[in-house]
Scaffold this motif. Structure first.
Motif, PDB file in Angstrom:
ATOM      1  N   ASP A 161       3.547   1.468 -12.784  1.00 26.09           N
ATOM      2  CA  ASP A 161       3.882   2.867 -13.036  1.00 26.09           C
ATOM      3  C   ASP A 161       4.503   3.456 -11.776  1.00 26.09           C
ATOM      4  OD1 ASP A 161       4.126   5.326 -14.232  1.00 26.09           O
ATOM      5  OD2 ASP A 161       2.058   5.943 -13.823  1.00 26.09           O
ATOM      6  N   PHE A 162       5.660   2.895 -11.379  1.00 20.66           N
ATOM      7  CA  PHE A 162       6.324   3.338 -10.156  1.00 20.66           C
ATOM      8  C   PHE A 162       6.704   4.822 -10.280  1.00 20.66           C
ATOM      9  CE2 PHE A 162      10.184   4.116  -7.666  1.00 20.66           C
ATOM     10  CZ  PHE A 162       9.777   3.661  -6.430  1.00 20.66           C
ATOM     11  N   VAL A 187       5.762   2.558  -2.376  1.00 22.58           N
ATOM     12  CA  VAL A 187       5.968   1.347  -1.580  1.00 22.58           C
ATOM     13  C   VAL A 187       5.928   0.145  -2.525  1.00 22.58           C
ATOM     14  CG1 VAL A 187       5.275   0.056   0.471  1.00 22.58           C
ATOM     15  CG2 VAL A 187       4.800   2.501   0.323  1.00 22.58           C
ATOM     16  N   ASP A 188       6.979  -0.003  -3.331  1.00 21.10           N
ATOM     17  CA  ASP A 188       7.029  -1.094  -4.293  1.00 21.10           C
ATOM     18  C   ASP A 188       7.474  -2.382  -3.612  1.00 21.10           C
ATOM     19  OD1 ASP A 188       9.587   0.246  -3.988  1.00 21.10           O
ATOM     20  OD2 ASP A 188      10.316  -1.224  -5.427  1.00 21.10           O
ATOM     21  N   ARG A 189       7.492  -3.463  -4.371  1.00 20.42           N
ATOM     22  CA  ARG A 189       7.816  -4.787  -3.825  1.00 20.42           C
ATOM     23  C   ARG A 189       9.200  -4.810  -3.180  1.00 20.42           C
ATOM     24  NH1 ARG A 189      10.840  -9.005  -5.926  1.00 20.42           N
ATOM     25  NH2 ARG A 189      10.325 -11.067  -5.100  1.00 20.42           N
ATOM     26  N   ASP A 190      10.215  -4.298  -3.864  1.00 23.32           N
ATOM     27  CA  ASP A 190      11.572  -4.396  -3.343  1.00 23.32           C
ATOM     28  C   ASP A 190      11.765  -3.546  -2.095  1.00 23.32           C
ATOM     29  OD1 ASP A 190      12.390  -6.189  -5.281  1.00 23.32           O
ATOM     30  OD2 ASP A 190      12.904  -4.620  -6.698  1.00 23.32           O
TER      31      ASP A 190
END
Length: 448
Positions: A169-170, A177-180
């Motif tokens: 749920d970005f 601070v997501d993976r990409d």
């Protein structure tokens, strides 16, 4: 003074003299007005006056004018004063006033304070302060301070942990601070460590939809001189970043034809990118190929009508090259393709061209004959025609009819005429009280 009131007025430009008009007052010889208003709660006047005083080695006077604003605890004033002190070489004082606000809990103070420490040989201390707050602050702050502190591996380990996260749920599930995003910052650290291959691999492993990482990858390939890889990326990258990076490098190396070819031949399946077309037109114009630049922008405008910025760029190219008739012909043809009618947000673009061809009076007459020519939003464009011809009194007369909606434009022209008191009346009517801010001293609502 009150911090909430100052913040409200600065954010919304309500009841204030904005920075561009403060600069105009200085330019027109009205520094005394700026000084007077600085003492009456006009923040942008106070800031400009403080900067000017500092440049004249009157640092005590600069700090005196800022003191009432600082006394409110308003972060914007604290940050501005700290930057001035740093510029003057009074680093310890800059650190101290920002430390006080950090310890008071202002959400922006920690980032500013730690960057300030890092710039002045206290990066270890700064990183130690930041570490418990990773996840709350912008990652670029953590990465930059870690580099200054020599703690890249520690920062990299923290980022690597984030690369395992899969968003559900970005941005709520990961606080943005997501993976990409983590991969992009980790790549920054690896490049700084002279591990360019790892940095490139990390960026290529990130999602192809993350524009920031594609821009970062294109720039990294350019810095490393890996033109073949950059060309391959340009052939498939619909963001346009790789194409622009490649063209920039080729132009800087003196290969103008190669730079032009980079824009014109980027491979099949690349999305049409108006920004790249604009860059191509600017490149052609820089090298004297104006007719080609105009043709490029005209073709793009035909394909993407009615993008106003494309039409504006086309018109400016023609006007700058002394070819206003050609510009009008292009705009007429494009208007005909849309049925022959133009709303004001497109129509105004032709006014400087008409003025260049047939004179200002003809341009004004045509503007006023437009169905929207009497609206408040048309008034600044008509006034600018008068002003550009040195007829500022007439510009003021136009704007006075719509004064409440055009107060900044009107005040600017009044200042040009030396009617400063009239300009202040326009800018500083009795201001409404700012709304109550729930939940304490800080807020995160947008200004409008």
């Amino acid at each position: 003074m009150d911090a909430t009131d100052l913040e409200y007025r600065a954010r919304t430009r309500t009841g204030c003299i904005p920075p561009e008009l403060v600069s105009r007052l200085f330019e027109r010889g009205h520094a005394d007005v700026v000084e007077l208003q600085a003492g009456r709660g006009q923040w942008f006047c106070a800031l400009a006056w403080a900067r000017s005083s500092g440049e004249q080695d009157r640092q005590a006077d600069a700090l005196e004018v800022l003191a009432p604003y600082l006394a409110t605890g308003w972060w914007t004033a604290v940050e501005a004063a700290a930057r001035l002190l740093e510029d003057w070489g009074r680093v310890d004082e800059a650190i101290e006033i920002s430390r006080v606000r950090m310890e008071a809990g202002h959400p922006m103070a920690l980032e500013f304070y730690t960057r300030l420490l890092a710039r002045h040989d206290r990066a270890e201390e700064a990183f130690t302060l930041l570490r418990p707050h990773i996840g709350e602050l912008p990652l670029d702050t953590v990465v930059d301070v870690a580099g200054a502190a020599g703690r890249d591996e520690e920062a990299a380990a923290l980022l690597a942990a984030r690369t395992e996260h899969r968003c559900t749920d970005f941005p709520w599930c990961c606080n943005g601070v997501d993976r990409d995003t983590a991969l992009g910052y980790l790549a920054t650290i690896r490049e700084r460590q002279d591990r360019a291959d790892e940095a490139i691999a990390l960026l290529r492993a990130s999602s192809s939809t993350l524009v920031n990482n594609r821009e970062q990858l294109a720039a990294l390939l350019g810095r490393q001189g890996r033109l073949d890889e950059l060309r391959a990326m340009a052939a498939t990258d619909d963001s346009g970043y790789a194409v622009r990076q490649l063209a920039t490098l080729l132009e800087e190396a003196g290969d103008v034809e190669g730079a032009i070819a980079a824009y014109r031949h980027t491979g099949e399946g690349v999305a049409d990118d108006s920004n790249s077309v604009f860059e191509l037109a600017q490149l052609l114009a820089r090298h004297g190929r104006v007719s080609e630049a105009i043709d490029v922008m005209r073709a793009q405008a035909e394909a993407h009508n009615p993008y106003d910025w494309l039409l504006h760029t086309l018109a400016e190219l023609c006007l700058d090259q002394g070819r206003p008739e050609e510009g009008l012909a292009h705009l007429d043809a494009l208007a005909a393709a849309r049925g022959g009618e133009e709303e004001w947000d497109l129509y105004w673009i032709r006014l400087p061209l008409i003025a260049a061809c047939d004179g200002v009076d003809e341009a004004i007459a045509q503007a006023r004959s437009h169905p929207e020519g009497a609206t408040w939003y048309a008034a600044p464009d008509i006034a600018q025609l008068f002003a550009s011809a040195g007829r500022t009194e007439e510009a003021v007369a136009v704007l006075e009819q719509q004064a409440s909606s055009n107060r900044f434009d009107l005040a600017g022209h009044l200042i040009d005429l030396g009617r400063v008191e009239d300009a202040l009346v326009v800018l500083l009517p009795p201001a409404p009280s700012p709304p109550k801010q729930p939940g304490g001293r800080w807020h995160d609502e947008p200004p409008f």
